[in-house]
Design a protein around this motif. Structure first.
Motif, short mmCIF file in Angstrom:
data_model
loop_
_atom_site.label_atom_id
_atom_site.label_comp_id
_atom_site.label_asym_id
_atom_site.label_seq_id
_atom_site.Cartn_x
_atom_site.Cartn_y
_atom_site.Cartn_z
N TYR A 152 -10.85 5.82 -8.30
CA TYR A 152 -9.71 5.45 -7.26
C TYR A 152 -9.53 7.20 -7.01
O TYR A 152 -8.62 6.92 -5.80
CB TYR A 152 -9.11 5.22 -8.89
CG TYR A 152 -7.89 4.89 -7.84
CD1 TYR A 152 -7.54 3.47 -7.17
CD2 TYR A 152 -6.20 5.75 -8.68
CE1 TYR A 152 -5.97 3.69 -6.56
CE2 TYR A 152 -5.24 5.31 -8.45
CZ TYR A 152 -4.81 4.80 -7.58
OH TYR A 152 -3.63 4.09 -6.50
N LYS A 168 -8.01 8.92 -4.07
CA LYS A 168 -6.69 9.47 -3.64
C LYS A 168 -6.42 10.91 -3.09
O LYS A 168 -5.82 11.10 -2.89
CB LYS A 168 -6.29 9.07 -5.06
CG LYS A 168 -5.61 6.99 -4.91
CD LYS A 168 -4.57 6.88 -4.09
CE LYS A 168 -4.41 5.57 -3.67
NZ LYS A 168 -4.35 4.48 -2.80
N TYR A 169 -7.51 11.21 -3.98
CA TYR A 169 -7.28 13.18 -3.46
C TYR A 169 -8.12 13.76 -2.21
O TYR A 169 -8.69 14.51 -2.67
CB TYR A 169 -7.30 13.82 -4.98
CG TYR A 169 -6.53 13.78 -6.13
CD1 TYR A 169 -6.02 15.06 -5.74
CD2 TYR A 169 -6.02 13.10 -6.82
CE1 TYR A 169 -4.15 15.11 -6.86
CE2 TYR A 169 -4.81 13.03 -7.57
CZ TYR A 169 -4.38 14.00 -7.44
OH TYR A 169 -2.88 14.16 -8.66
N GLN A 187 0.50 -1.20 -0.07
CA GLN A 187 0.01 -0.03 -0.15
C GLN A 187 0.79 1.24 -0.15
O GLN A 187 0.41 2.15 -0.69
CB GLN A 187 -0.81 0.07 1.23
CG GLN A 187 -1.88 1.29 0.72
CD GLN A 187 -2.71 1.35 0.28
OE1 GLN A 187 -3.19 0.43 -0.40
NE2 GLN A 187 -3.15 2.31 -0.68
N GLU A 188 1.94 1.51 0.17
CA GLU A 188 2.34 2.67 0.79
C GLU A 188 3.43 2.68 -0.50
O GLU A 188 3.71 3.96 -0.88
CB GLU A 188 3.89 2.68 2.06
CG GLU A 188 4.49 3.32 2.59
CD GLU A 188 5.60 3.62 2.91
OE1 GLU A 188 6.38 4.91 3.53
OE2 GLU A 188 5.13 2.89 3.97
N GLU A 244 1.92 7.25 -6.23
CA GLU A 244 1.16 8.43 -6.92
C GLU A 244 1.44 9.55 -7.20
O GLU A 244 1.37 10.63 -7.25
CB GLU A 244 -0.42 7.89 -6.59
CG GLU A 244 -0.85 6.24 -6.94
CD GLU A 244 -1.62 7.15 -7.82
OE1 GLU A 244 -1.60 7.79 -8.55
OE2 GLU A 244 -1.63 5.72 -8.76
N ALA A 245 2.67 9.55 -5.55
CA ALA A 245 2.92 11.06 -5.27
C ALA A 245 3.42 11.52 -5.60
O ALA A 245 3.77 12.43 -6.01
CB ALA A 245 3.34 11.11 -3.02
N GLU A 251 1.41 4.07 -3.04
CA GLU A 251 1.63 5.53 -2.35
C GLU A 251 2.37 6.86 -2.54
O GLU A 251 1.75 7.59 -2.91
CB GLU A 251 0.49 5.86 -0.80
CG GLU A 251 -0.42 4.93 -0.63
CD GLU A 251 -0.64 4.90 0.95
OE1 GLU A 251 0.37 5.81 2.02
OE2 GLU A 251 -1.37 4.95 1.64
N ASN A 252 3.38 5.64 -2.58
CA ASN A 252 4.44 6.29 -3.12
C ASN A 252 4.92 6.97 -4.60
O ASN A 252 4.60 8.00 -5.28
CB ASN A 252 5.91 6.03 -3.16
CG ASN A 252 6.09 5.95 -0.99
OD1 ASN A 252 5.33 6.66 -0.32
ND2 ASN A 252 6.88 5.19 -1.02
#
Length: 217
Positions: free
Chosen positions: A150, A154-155, A112-113, A119-120, A116-117
């Protein structure tokens, strides 16, 4: 040392697109090849779903051809040319940049991280500030809506879904709202709506075939 098959494909495509090659290949444009890219992608999906290993190999080759074909066409652009080498370099650089836990020894807690990384980093690289930035609007409607859900999640954008009942009048607006609600329901429960719908379609096909074979309707 034997020649790389990938380099051989570069040379084959160059021969086809060059004077004395194939007139059909020479006439193609990015626009004219779009339908083939879509067809080959769907054919590869069919091969996966039927566990056709030979078909997967063939269809992957057809998809790879599209990448090399478009790259060879791009070489002829008068002001902004690029080659298959540029394409490969860009994606390799992107993979390295998006995987700091692999190439920079960044510590992560789990998958999951990692997501997230990704996407960031992607948002930072592309300067994205909106949930809809970069969404491919030309994709089919169902995955498009799924992508919107989605991105909204995320936002941190909360979407309001209109309720509906089967007794309501069926019109384009109502059906669109109903489909969006179902997709949101699937997303909230961790279910891929495209896969669910494709699975249901396979069940329907199997039912039709069974009834045809038995003679019942």
């Amino acid at each position: 040392m034997s020649q790389s098959e990938l380099q051989r494909l570069v040379e084959v495509m160059d021969r086809l697109r060059s004077p004395g090659g194939c007139s059909w290949d020479a006439e193609q444009t990015h626009e004219s090849l779009i339908k083939y890219l879509l067809e080959e992608s769907y054919e590869f999906i069919d091969a996966i779903e039927t566990d056709d290993r030979a078909g997967m190999r063939e269809e992957l080759g057809d998809i790879l051809l599209q990448v090399y074909f478009h790259s060879r066409i791009a070489q002829d652009h008068p002001t902004d040319p690029f080659s298959i080498e540029d394409v490969a370099r860009a994606i390799a650089d992107k993979l390295i940049s998006r995987h700091p836990h692999v190439f920079e020894n960044l510590k992560v807690s789990g998958t999951q991280e990692i997501i997230e990384n990704w996407e960031a980093i992607k948002a930072r690289e592309k300067g994205r500030t909106s949930a809809i930035d970069g969404i491919a609007m030309s994709q089919p409607a169902l995955p498009l809506v799924s992508k919107i859900f989605y991105r909204a999640e995320k936002y941190g954008v909360e979407l309001e879904l209109a309720g509906y009942t089967t007794e309501e009048e069926a019109n384009e607006s109502a059906v669109g709202a109903a489909l969006a609600s179902v997709i949101g329901w699937a997303h909230a429960n961790g279910i891929d709506p495209e896969n669910a719908l494709r699975a249901q379609a396979r069940k329907m096909i199997a039912e039709i075939l069974a009834k045809e074979q038995s003679g019942s309707r």
